[in-house]
Structures are given as structure tokens and as C-alpha cells.
Scaffold this motif. Structure first.
Motif, mmCIF file in Angstrom:
data_model
loop_
_atom_site.group_PDB
_atom_site.id
_atom_site.type_symbol
_atom_site.label_atom_id
_atom_site.label_comp_id
_atom_site.label_asym_id
_atom_site.label_seq_id
_atom_site.Cartn_x
_atom_site.Cartn_y
_atom_site.Cartn_z
ATOM 1 N N GLU A 1 -3.258 0.406 15.708
ATOM 2 C CA GLU A 1 -1.818 0.261 15.501
ATOM 3 C C GLU A 1 -1.490 -0.963 14.646
ATOM 4 O OE1 GLU A 1 0.015 0.154 19.275
ATOM 5 O OE2 GLU A 1 -0.531 2.229 19.825
ATOM 6 N N LEU A 2 -2.392 -1.948 14.653
ATOM 7 C CA LEU A 2 -2.134 -3.182 13.910
ATOM 8 C C LEU A 2 -2.653 -3.137 12.482
ATOM 9 C CD1 LEU A 2 -3.138 -5.723 16.713
ATOM 10 C CD2 LEU A 2 -0.843 -4.883 16.149
ATOM 11 N N LEU A 3 -3.505 -2.162 12.178
ATOM 12 C CA LEU A 3 -4.116 -2.074 10.851
ATOM 13 C C LEU A 3 -3.403 -1.071 9.971
ATOM 14 C CD1 LEU A 3 -7.882 -2.089 11.868
ATOM 15 C CD2 LEU A 3 -6.581 -3.995 10.922
ATOM 16 N N CYS A 4 -3.366 -1.383 8.699
ATOM 17 C CA CYS A 4 -2.821 -0.453 7.702
ATOM 18 C C CYS A 4 -3.927 -0.181 6.687
ATOM 19 C CB CYS A 4 -1.598 -1.054 7.026
ATOM 20 S SG CYS A 4 -0.849 0.049 5.817
ATOM 21 N N LEU A 5 -4.570 0.975 6.807
ATOM 22 C CA LEU A 5 -5.721 1.291 5.949
ATOM 23 C C LEU A 5 -5.386 2.317 4.877
ATOM 24 C CD1 LEU A 5 -8.561 1.354 8.621
ATOM 25 C CD2 LEU A 5 -7.727 -0.543 7.238
ATOM 26 N N THR A 6 -4.108 2.547 4.671
ATOM 27 C CA THR A 6 -3.663 3.374 3.548
ATOM 28 C C THR A 6 -2.831 2.498 2.615
ATOM 29 O OG1 THR A 6 -1.696 4.067 4.779
ATOM 30 C CG2 THR A 6 -3.660 5.495 4.902
ATOM 31 N N ASN A 7 -2.867 2.826 1.333
ATOM 32 C CA ASN A 7 -2.177 2.009 0.331
ATOM 33 C C ASN A 7 -2.604 0.537 0.443
ATOM 34 O OD1 ASN A 7 -0.691 4.280 -0.546
ATOM 35 N ND2 ASN A 7 0.844 3.923 1.050
ATOM 36 N N LEU A 8 -3.915 0.323 0.455
ATOM 37 C CA LEU A 8 -4.447 -1.035 0.604
ATOM 38 C C LEU A 8 -3.957 -1.970 -0.492
ATOM 39 C CD1 LEU A 8 -8.173 -0.304 1.583
ATOM 40 C CD2 LEU A 8 -6.344 -1.108 3.074
ATOM 41 N N GLN A 9 -3.872 -1.459 -1.693
ATOM 42 C CA GLN A 9 -3.456 -2.307 -2.819
ATOM 43 C C GLN A 9 -2.022 -2.794 -2.630
ATOM 44 O OE1 GLN A 9 -3.747 -0.424 -6.673
ATOM 45 N NE2 GLN A 9 -4.098 -2.384 -7.691
ATOM 46 N N GLY B 1 -3.087 -6.329 -1.870
ATOM 47 C CA GLY B 1 -3.353 -6.744 -3.241
ATOM 48 C C GLY B 1 -4.635 -6.130 -3.791
ATOM 49 N N ASP B 2 -5.093 -6.658 -4.931
ATOM 50 C CA ASP B 2 -6.284 -6.123 -5.585
ATOM 51 C C ASP B 2 -7.547 -6.453 -4.784
ATOM 52 O OD1 ASP B 2 -4.777 -5.102 -7.614
ATOM 53 O OD2 ASP B 2 -5.185 -6.742 -9.018
ATOM 54 N N PHE B 3 -8.532 -5.589 -4.933
ATOM 55 C CA PHE B 3 -9.827 -5.812 -4.302
ATOM 56 C C PHE B 3 -10.577 -6.908 -5.057
ATOM 57 C CE2 PHE B 3 -14.399 -4.770 -4.390
ATOM 58 C CZ PHE B 3 -14.694 -4.939 -3.044
ATOM 59 N N VAL B 4 -11.243 -7.800 -4.311
ATOM 60 C CA VAL B 4 -11.964 -8.923 -4.914
ATOM 61 C C VAL B 4 -13.473 -8.733 -4.805
ATOM 62 C CG1 VAL B 4 -12.322 -11.423 -4.909
ATOM 63 C CG2 VAL B 4 -10.054 -10.483 -4.426
#
Length: 420
Positions: free
Chosen positions: A302-310, A314-317
């Protein structure tokens, strides 16, 4: 009689003496004439070499000296005094050579453009697509048809300019070119990597692979399909270099020179925009692929948002493998511009995300363990228990790299509070 005989004998002696003196003088005169003729021939030969210099000789000479006409003259004169007549002659020679080289560069632009259009014609009009499905053909060839039509019109525009460098460079600034170079090429280049992957997948079929080889033989080409598909990328980046070579040998000033410089600036911006579009596209695809690998943990779903990560993080590093301290359990970390995801590996290359720490609420420390292994410690200010999360890196180099990247992102977030 004796006196007459003596007189005749003396006369012969004198004649021989005269001949012995005259012959060397005549030989010396002939030798001097030969030297003079040789010098004249050498001078004519040198003149012929200058007037009939090959393109490569002139290019080498120009590359070894300055880029402007005055620089070229100064390099040839050096520190020696030169008469005004000699200087005038030298200036005329340099001007002629630079004009010749400018013509070579213009011809190179048009000739290579014509060759590029012919390559696109081979790509479009050949039977490459026969053994492919409609979906495969669309995925591999992208919008190459539109690029080909645009390039044919652009070639006609260049050919209509003759060898006028100003008119040629002005052709790059039309609305059609803006649409073609910016939109069509951007669309093609952004999807190029996906097209190559699709081609490699299609060539796993032996029938398709053999057919593509036959198509290559049909047009008597040494290039395979993949070599043809990369040509639009190469050509777009080549335009700026060709225009810079034209400017290098163009001695005009004022508005005419400004038109050439503007064309170079225009193509530089187009190349930069297309490269930036490709980077953004690659980043989007990379993050979408990561989203497919992540599964939320039951306790923290419930605390995680794993869709639309960008959009959220932000951008992946970067990403990397670490181990929990003491218990040696493997963990996988995903670093984004605004957050750090802590995940546990699962079968089939999946990852269960156990926690997400916002970078603006994190403190990072680094130190050695007893085994002289680098350890990285994350302290979250949102954690009520204030319990640190500690991981072992596989090497000190990896550890320091992560610390550097995390601290850099935290610094950027502190500078721009709106991005938090």
C-alpha cells in the motif's frame, strides 16, 4: 720551303691551342644553357604541380596551415622579407587553391547526398520486406519511406544551387528541412534500437536469413540490411561536418558568411535535439522494463508505487547487487533521481520491493568492516525506530560509486526544492 713548313706547323699548333681553349668555353656555355633549361623546366614543372595539384595534396597543405587565407599566406612567407610583387603572386595562388578546395567540398556534399539517396532507394525498392509480416516490416523499417521522399526533394534543392555555397547552406533552413530533419529523423532514431532487435529476431528464421542474403546479392551490395538501417543516423551527424568544411574554405564575409554559420548552428541544434530525444526514449523504455520486474512486498504494497516510476521517482540512475550485513542475504538496489528502492531477488529475474526511501529523507555513511569490506549504511529520517539499513558492497569501487551518485542526487534535490 723550311720557313713555309714551319709557318704551317706553327699555324697548326696555334689552331690546336685555340681549339683547346674554345672547346672548354663552348662546353661551359652548353653546360650553362643546359642548367638554365633545366631550371626553366623545373620552374615550369613546379608551376604545373601547383596548377595541377591533386585534391589530396591541396587538402594536406591546407590542413598543415591556418584555416583562413591570411593564415595560409603567412605560413608560406614565414619570417623572410617578400617583395610586393611576390606577395601579390602568392596571394593569387592561395586564393585559387582555396577556391578549388571549396569546390571540392561542395562536390563532396552533393556527391555523398546523391549516394545516400541511392542507398535509401535500394532499401525501399528492393525485396527486403517480402519474407516479413506487415508487423515485422513496420517495426524494422519504421518511417524510412518518408525519409527517402524527403531526401529526394532535398537532393534536388542542393543540385539546383550549382556550386554556390551560400545558396546550398540556405537550403538547410527551409521549413521542409526543419520538418524532415527534426521530426522524421527524431522519430526514426528514437526507435532505431528497437528496429535492430526486431531484425535480429527475424533473422533467427533460416528462411528469412537466406532470403535477405539473396536480396543483398540482387543489388550487388557489400552491405547487409542492418548497415543500411544505420545510414540515416550517420548522415544526420555528417551534415554539420560537411558544412564546417565549406565554411573553412569560404573567404566571404558579412551576410554570406553568416548564412553558412547559421546553417551549421541549425544542424548542430537538430543533432542535439535528436540525440536528446533518443536519450529520453531510451530512459522511458529502460524504466518500463524495470517496472515489469518489480513486485510489491505484501507488508508494504500500500505504501509503494511501482507504476509510472519515472513520474514518481524521476529518471533511473543505476542498479546493483548488495548483501545484508552479517546474514549475507542478497539484495538488489534501484537508484532513481528522487528515491532508492530496496528489493529482494526472486526467480525468473523478478524482484520483490521491500522498501522505498526518498532521497531527501536519507543519510548515507560508509566505512570498513572487520573483514576490510566496504559497508554502506542508510538512515531514514522517516523511520520512527531510527534503525539503519546496512549493506555490503562487492568491492570498494562499487561502494564509493554509489555514495557519490546518492550524495550528488541529494545535493541536486536540496538545490531545487520543487523537485522533492
Amino acid at each position: 720551303w723550311p720557313s713555309e713548313k714551319f709557318s704551317s706547323y706553327e699555324a697548326n699548333i696555334n689552331l690546336q691551342k685555340f681549339a683547346s681553349i674554345a672547346v672548354p668555353n663552348r662546353n661551359q656555355e652548353e653546360s650553362q644553357q643546359e642548367i638554365q633549361c633545366s631550371q626553366e623546366d623545373q620552374s615550369q614543372s613546379d608551376t604545373s604541380v601547383v596548377s595541377n595539384s591533386t585534391k589530396q595534396d591541396l587538402l594536406n597543405k591546407q590542413n598543415q596551415t591556418g584555416t583562413s587565407e591570411n593564415d595560409e599566406i603567412a605560413s608560406r612567407v614565414g619570417s623572410y622579407p617578400v617583395s610586393s610583387a611576390k606577395m601579390k603572386e602568392l596571394k593569387a595562388t592561395v586564393t585559387s587553391e582555396r577556391k578549388l578546395l571549396l569546390g571540392y567540398k561542395i562536390q563532396e556534399l552533393i556527391k555523398t547526398e546523391r549516394s545516400y539517396v541511392n542507398d535509401l532507394s535500394d532499401l525501399i525498392q528492393n525485396s527486403w520486406k517480402v519474407m516479413m509480416s506487415v508487423e515485422e516490416s513496420r517495426e524494422i523499417f519504421l518511417n524510412i519511406d518518408e525519409i527517402w521522399k524527403f531526401q529526394k526533394l532535398f537532393l534536388r534543392s542542393l543540385e539546383s544551387c550549382g556550386e554556390n555555397p551560400v545558396r546550398i547552406c540556405a537550403s538547410f533552413k527551409t521549413k521542409d528541412c526543419l520538418y524532415g530533419f527534426e521530426k522524421l529523423y527524431s522519430e526514426y532514431i528514437c526507435s532505431y534500437d528497437r528496429a535492430i532487435i526486431a531484425l535480429q529476431r527475424a533473422m533467427q528464421d533460416p528462411f528469412t536469413r537466406n532470403f535477405l542474403q539473396e536480396c543483398r546479392l540482387e543489388i550487388s551490395s557489400n552491405l547487409n540490411l542492418e548497415s543500411y538501417l544505420i545510414k540515416p543516423l550517420q548522415r544526420l551527424l555528417k551534415y554539420k561536418l560537411l558544412l564546417e568544411e565549406i565554411l573553412k574554405y569560404f573567404d566571404g564575409v558579412g551576410k554570406d558568411r553568416g548564412i553558412i554559420e547559421t546553417a551549421i548552428e541549425f544542424m548542430s541544434k537538430i543533432s542535439a535535439q535528436v540525440n536528446e530525444s533518443r536519450k529520453l526514449h531510451e530512459m522511458k523504455v529502460k524504466i518500463q522494463n524495470i517496472e515489469k520486474l518489480l513486485v510489491p512486498h505484501k507488508k508494504s504494497s500500500e505504501l509503494l508505487c511501482l507504476t509510472n516510476l519515472q513520474e514518481h521517482y524521476g529518471d533511473f540512475v543505476m542498479e546493483g547487487k548488495f548483501y545484508r550485513l552479517w546474514i549475507k542475504k542478497e539484495r538488489h538496489l534501484f537508484l532513481f533521481e528522487k528515491a532508492l528502492l530496496l528489493a529482494k531477488p526472486r526467480p525468473r529475474h523478478k524482484y520483490t520491493v521491500k522498501a522505498c526511501i526518498q532521497l531527501n529523507h536519507i543519510h548515507v555513511n560508509i566505512h570498513n568492516t572487520k573483514d576490510d569490506v566496504m559497508m554502506i549504511t542508510f538512515m531514514s529520517s522517516l523511520n520512527s525506530k531510527n534503525k539503519p539499513v546496512q549493506y555490503l558492497a562487492e568491492s570498494s569501487t562499487i561502494c564509493y560509486q554509489w555514495i557519490k551518485e546518492i550524495n550528488q542526487r541529494i545535493k541536486l534535490l536540496n538545490k531545487d526544492p520543487s523537485s522533492k
